[in-house]
Design a protein around this motif. Sequence first.
Motif, short mmCIF file in Angstrom:
data_model
loop_
_atom_site.label_atom_id
_atom_site.label_comp_id
_atom_site.label_asym_id
_atom_site.label_seq_id
_atom_site.Cartn_x
_atom_site.Cartn_y
_atom_site.Cartn_z
N ASN A 166 0.81 -1.21 0.00
CA ASN A 166 0.00 0.00 0.00
C ASN A 166 0.85 1.27 0.00
O ASN A 166 0.44 2.28 0.53
N TYR A 167 2.04 1.19 -0.60
CA TYR A 167 2.89 2.39 -0.64
C TYR A 167 2.19 3.52 -1.39
O TYR A 167 1.66 3.33 -2.49
N GLN A 168 2.17 4.69 -0.78
CA GLN A 168 1.55 5.86 -1.38
C GLN A 168 2.64 6.80 -1.89
O GLN A 168 3.44 7.32 -1.11
N ASP A 169 2.69 7.01 -3.20
CA ASP A 169 3.66 7.97 -3.72
C ASP A 169 3.20 9.38 -3.37
O ASP A 169 2.18 9.57 -2.73
N GLN A 170 3.97 10.38 -3.79
CA GLN A 170 3.75 11.75 -3.32
C GLN A 170 2.37 12.30 -3.66
O GLN A 170 1.86 13.17 -2.95
N VAL A 171 1.77 11.84 -4.73
CA VAL A 171 0.48 12.41 -5.14
C VAL A 171 -0.61 11.34 -5.23
O VAL A 171 -1.66 11.57 -5.82
N ALA A 172 -0.37 10.17 -4.65
CA ALA A 172 -1.33 9.08 -4.77
C ALA A 172 -2.61 9.39 -4.03
O ALA A 172 -2.60 9.95 -2.93
N PRO A 173 -3.75 8.99 -4.59
CA PRO A 173 -5.02 9.10 -3.86
C PRO A 173 -5.14 7.94 -2.86
O PRO A 173 -4.37 6.98 -2.93
N PRO A 174 -6.09 8.00 -1.97
CA PRO A 174 -6.30 6.89 -1.03
C PRO A 174 -6.64 5.60 -1.78
O PRO A 174 -7.25 5.62 -2.84
N GLY A 175 -6.24 4.49 -1.19
CA GLY A 175 -6.52 3.20 -1.79
C GLY A 175 -5.26 2.39 -1.97
O GLY A 175 -4.20 2.71 -1.41
N ALA A 176 -5.34 1.33 -2.73
CA ALA A 176 -4.19 0.46 -3.02
C ALA A 176 -3.74 0.72 -4.44
O ALA A 176 -4.52 0.54 -5.38
N PRO A 177 -2.50 1.16 -4.66
CA PRO A 177 -2.06 1.48 -6.03
C PRO A 177 -2.07 0.25 -6.92
O PRO A 177 -1.97 -0.89 -6.44
N PHE A 178 -2.20 0.48 -8.21
CA PHE A 178 -2.18 -0.62 -9.17
C PHE A 178 -0.85 -1.36 -9.09
O PHE A 178 0.21 -0.75 -9.04
N ARG A 179 -0.91 -2.70 -9.11
CA ARG A 179 0.28 -3.52 -9.01
C ARG A 179 0.39 -4.37 -10.28
O ARG A 179 -0.39 -5.31 -10.49
N ALA A 180 1.34 -4.03 -11.12
CA ALA A 180 1.51 -4.74 -12.39
C ALA A 180 2.01 -6.16 -12.15
O ALA A 180 2.86 -6.40 -11.29
N LEU A 181 1.46 -7.12 -12.91
CA LEU A 181 1.84 -8.54 -12.85
C LEU A 181 1.70 -9.11 -11.44
O LEU A 181 2.44 -10.02 -11.06
N TYR A 182 0.75 -8.59 -10.69
CA TYR A 182 0.61 -9.03 -9.30
C TYR A 182 -0.12 -10.35 -9.19
O TYR A 182 0.29 -11.26 -8.47
N ASP A 183 -1.25 -10.47 -9.92
CA ASP A 183 -2.01 -11.71 -9.88
C ASP A 183 -2.77 -11.84 -11.19
O ASP A 183 -2.48 -11.13 -12.16
N PRO A 235 16.93 14.66 -16.37
CA PRO A 235 17.29 16.06 -16.61
C PRO A 235 16.35 16.79 -17.55
O PRO A 235 16.22 18.01 -17.48
N TYR A 236 15.69 16.06 -18.45
CA TYR A 236 14.78 16.70 -19.41
C TYR A 236 13.49 15.89 -19.49
O TYR A 236 13.49 14.67 -19.34
N LEU A 237 12.42 16.59 -19.75
CA LEU A 237 11.10 15.97 -19.87
C LEU A 237 10.45 16.48 -21.14
O LEU A 237 10.35 17.69 -21.34
N GLY A 238 10.01 15.56 -21.98
CA GLY A 238 9.37 15.95 -23.23
C GLY A 238 7.87 16.10 -23.07
O GLY A 238 7.09 15.49 -23.79
N GLY A 239 7.46 16.91 -22.10
CA GLY A 239 6.05 17.13 -21.82
C GLY A 239 5.55 16.15 -20.78
O GLY A 239 5.91 14.97 -20.76
N GLY A 240 4.71 16.66 -19.89
CA GLY A 240 4.16 15.81 -18.84
C GLY A 240 2.69 16.10 -18.62
O GLY A 240 1.85 15.21 -18.65
N PHE A 241 2.38 17.38 -18.34
CA PHE A 241 1.01 17.85 -18.12
C PHE A 241 0.33 17.13 -16.96
O PHE A 241 -0.89 17.12 -16.85
N GLY A 242 1.13 16.49 -16.09
CA GLY A 242 0.59 15.76 -14.96
C GLY A 242 0.72 14.26 -15.11
O GLY A 242 0.65 13.52 -14.13
N SER A 243 0.94 13.75 -16.32
CA SER A 243 1.08 12.31 -16.50
C SER A 243 2.35 11.78 -15.86
O SER A 243 2.47 10.58 -15.60
N GLY A 244 3.30 12.68 -15.60
CA GLY A 244 4.56 12.27 -14.99
C GLY A 244 4.64 12.57 -13.50
O GLY A 244 5.73 12.52 -12.93
N LEU A 245 3.52 12.88 -12.87
CA LEU A 245 3.56 13.13 -11.43
C LEU A 245 3.77 11.83 -10.65
O LEU A 245 4.53 11.78 -9.68
N ARG A 246 3.09 10.77 -11.08
CA ARG A 246 3.19 9.48 -10.41
C ARG A 246 4.10 8.54 -11.21
O ARG A 246 4.10 8.59 -12.44
#
Length: 751
Positions: free
Chosen positions: A89-106, A246-257
């Motif tokens: 249940n690790y919450q990154d800096q901008v995560a909403p409440p809940g359990a984050p998506f876990r890739a290849l978990y089950d 060092p550089y980001l080719g656009g994020g608009f919020g998609s790169g926050l998490r």
Amino acid sequence: MTQTFSSTGRDSFVGTPRSRIDGPAKVTGLAKYAGEFSAPDLLHGYVVSGIVAKGRIKSIDTRAAEAVPGVVKVLTHENRPRTAWLNYNYQDQVAPPGAPFRALYDDKIHYSGQPVALVVAEDFDTARHAATLVEVDYEAEAPSVDLSKVEAFAYDPPMKRNGIKPPPKPWGDADAAFDTAAVRVREQYTLATEHHNPMEPHASTVIVEEDGTYTVYDKIQGVSNSQGYLANVFGLKKDDLRVMNPYLGGGFGSGLRPQYQLFLAMLAARDLGRSVRVALTRDQMWTFSYRPEAIQTISLGADRDGTLQALRHDALAPTSQFEDYQEVVVNWSGILYRCDNVALTYKLAKLDTFTPADMRAPGAVTGVFAIETAMDELAYAAGQDPIQLRLKNYTERDQTQEDKPFGSKALKACFAEGAERFGWSKRNPEPRSMREGRELVGWGMATGVWESMMMQTSAHAILTADGKLEVGNTTGDIGTGTYTILTQIAADTLGLSMEAVTTKLGDTRLPEAPIAGGSWTAASSGTAVMKACRDVGEQLFRLARQMDNSPLANVDFERVAFADGHIEVAGDPARRVALVDVMRAAGVEKLEAVGQAAPDKDFNSQYEAYTHSAVFAEVKIDEELGQVRLTRVVSAIAAGKILNPKTARSQILGGVVMGIGAALEEESMMDTTLGRFMNHNLGEYHVPVNADIHDIEVIFVDEEDRANPLGVKGLGEIGIVGTAAAIANAVFHATGKRIRHLPITVDKIIG
């Protein structure tokens, strides 16, 4: 007491237009992005995306893929290393409440496009080919993805998302006041789902170092977020993880998490003991990270002259099955207008989709479109000019936050200067009354608002004996000009040329700063850099006073200035000494300091801080074809001190263009049977192109603010807020047809 920044040099860089210092690297290709770093024996991972929206994986056959020469391994939920997801249940800096998506978990499928396997091969083409040979058998269930059909299941989120203000408690009696109001407007407003679509797709490169540590290049808007995520999910020490971007080719919020390709790259690197890169395709960029749709109802009751007596703003927004994503959607109505009877509600409904994500001015684009369109409707219903109606209900206090006054608010100046530049006084208020040949002409306006925030931040400053200065921290430059404004601030603070300053960002070995988002970077990192440089300046001053025959003897620090590479007595430039001479005389190779910035608790306890704007739009619409041309936009911005008018204007231009996209073009179309976005490519998902953009004029009105030492307010978000409403209001003025569902397309105009 907040200390206001002012340059001590005679030739100040702050406040003057300067080209981006990272520009040459970007346009010449010298700038390297997360998916472009390499390493010996680098492996390439290709994600296999699921094709059903809900259900489970019955079986997965990887034998054909594994038989392809060059394939090293195919990772699935069946064979992934169990060292992953140690902190479920690790919450990154901008995560909403809940359990984050876990890739290849089950074997469970949460949404369409979910990663179900990772093919790792010696080269990208082999991995991509082998991915087509992975066979997955699903047990599919009918997904629930239609927000309009789950209103009965709407709920108040039990846990509030950190940093997201919930709706305030109602005040007065909005329903009763509405029922007795002389003029009433009650309508529903909806926005389509939008995807971020930055130019640079998400990618992560994990390099395994000889000492067992990892160097990670990740597309992220704040490298400390990725570092914390990896450390917690894999049980690693932060010291063993150096994350850079060092550089980001656009994020608009998609790169926050951190997105799932980062997890998969580290998973494969740890399992195989080799460096791995995982880059997502443009198609896969539609499998996560989007601005959620919303269904909003606005109820406005007013006197005959337009004075508000009742204001109700109700919103329903979607979230995933595993997280309670939240935005500030309805609060803006209570912030913008004075009213004695207000009710604001915000509810969620769970769908079988990925969790929505912050997208430029999250919540404000959604909520302000609704209230500003409704206010335009009220203006017509009450026979009022749209600007005069807003001035009649103008407020100098934030009723949603204990009725606190605003620290600064130059919105009236935005209305006045924007209207004058646009020529608003020449507008015939009657719909369909203005035309040019076969085209109907419409003029509309709207208000914009966004939070003016500051975050806990640190930054370092290192001055070397050759007179060169380095400043920096972990935050990123997401295309906003952060490299440039931090260089300007540092150069001014120590009286150096900009060429003598090097700014470093996006490296976890630098002092920690928050992710770049929320329009808080200039105030936060700028203040931290200024304080670090002032600390170095004080160290220099003490050394200078100790020099033989020092021209600064018996002078207090408050009386000196830094200019042209010297310390001098303010007002007496003859009494000066070069910085390099001070360090040489003291035998010092370098001076360094770490500056700390934090919100002013005294200010915040007394005032609220927001950025404001007034947006004016002109449309021309072919009366027979219904084709809309947006021919003019004037955006007047009140954002405190403008550090760099050139990069600041660029921020507003970009925001306006995104607002045009939201108003007229952008729409992620969901097949409600398959539970999948169908136009998942840039050929079918329309965004504004050069031919769509005509005259955009940006005005920065004078405004003094005390919320932070620099006197600045963020600009990343405010340019987009209110733009869609101004365009929608212009479309109504041109056609007499009110369109309350974005985007405004030809079928809605002529249908």
